[in-house]
Motif scaffolding. Structure first.
Motif, PDB file in Angstrom:
ATOM      1  N   MET A   1     -28.747 -45.968  28.412  1.00  0.00           N
ATOM      2  CA  MET A   1     -27.953 -46.233  27.213  1.00  0.00           C
ATOM      3  C   MET A   1     -28.825 -46.924  26.157  1.00  0.00           C
TER       4      MET A   1
ATOM      5  N   SER B   1     -23.614 -50.762  35.000  1.00  0.00           N
ATOM      6  CA  SER B   1     -22.856 -49.527  34.770  1.00  0.00           C
ATOM      7  C   SER B   1     -21.449 -49.833  34.240  1.00  0.00           C
TER       8      SER B   1
ATOM      9  N   ARG C   1     -21.832 -50.736  30.599  1.00  0.00           N
ATOM     10  CA  ARG C   1     -22.023 -49.538  29.765  1.00  0.00           C
ATOM     11  C   ARG C   1     -20.693 -48.823  29.525  1.00  0.00           C
ATOM     12  N   ASP C   2     -19.859 -48.773  30.558  1.00  0.00           N
ATOM     13  CA  ASP C   2     -18.536 -48.133  30.432  1.00  0.00           C
ATOM     14  C   ASP C   2     -17.687 -48.847  29.387  1.00  0.00           C
TER      15      ASP C   2
ATOM     16  N   ARG D   1     -19.066 -48.072  25.877  1.00  0.00           N
ATOM     17  CA  ARG D   1     -18.743 -46.711  25.432  1.00  0.00           C
ATOM     18  C   ARG D   1     -17.315 -46.622  24.911  1.00  0.00           C
ATOM     19  N   ASN D   2     -16.471 -47.497  25.468  1.00  0.00           N
ATOM     20  CA  ASN D   2     -15.056 -47.445  25.086  1.00  0.00           C
ATOM     21  C   ASN D   2     -14.656 -48.571  24.143  1.00  0.00           C
TER      22      ASN D   2
END
Ligand code: ADP
Length: 150
Positions: free
Chosen positions: A44, A128, A131-132, A135-136
């Motif tokens: 990312m 992780s 990052r999720d 992204r949202n």
């Protein structure tokens, strides 16, 4: 001199990584935070961003250096004259994964891996999940150091 390499993706660095690194400082004379460059992996954050996060987070810590490497971690350790690899353990899945790598690394190079068990209050944190959330459009401020929040 006791020197450790802490290899990882640090995509991005989290409070979980910081916990392991800060607790390892009294154990070693030098700790090299080493971002493994894997051209087939998608990240990312760019390598430059990830390096900057690490450098800013530990800028006041003379025992810590930040760098990148390609190839086998044990080859990089030899190049750096580092006698230990540092890793963190969060759960049984980490243990199983890390066990095979640590035993293989020791067999092929003689380099031992030192594990620190995650602190209770950071054990659930992973890059992780961070990052999720990013992204949202969610809030990661409780999961990463201030240097990443900016
Ligand atoms: P890699 O891609 O090599 O797994 P990571 O950056 O995800 O790189 O992790 C590097 C190391 O940090 C690993 O040893 C991992 O177990 C450890 N780590 C990650 N999150 C935590 C946490 N919350 N608590 C303790 N150790 C952690």
């Amino acid at each position: 001199m006791k020197k450790a390499i802490f290899p990882g993706s640090f995509d991005p660095i989290t409070l979980g990584h910081c916990d392991i690194i800060r607790r390892a400082i009294p154990l070693f004379d030098e700790i090299v935070l080493a971002i493994g460059v894997n051209s087939s992996k998608k990240y990312m954050f760019t390598l430059e961003e990830r390096i900057a996060f690490l450098e800013k987070t530990f800028h006041d810590e003379p025992k810590i250096r930040v760098t990148q490497y390609k190839g086998l971690t044990v080859d990089f350790c030899k190049k750096e004259h580092a006698n230990f690899i540092l890793r963190g353990l969060r759960n049984p899945a980490d243990f199983e994964f890390e066990k095979a790598i640590a035993q293989t690394n020791r067999l092929i190079s003689g380099i031992d891996t030192v594990f620190l068990l995650t602190s209770a209050d950071t054990s659930y944190i992973s890059s992780s999940i961070v990052r999720d959330i990013l992204r949202n459009g969610g809030d990661i401020s409780k999961l990463v150091p201030k240097t990443v929040q900016k």
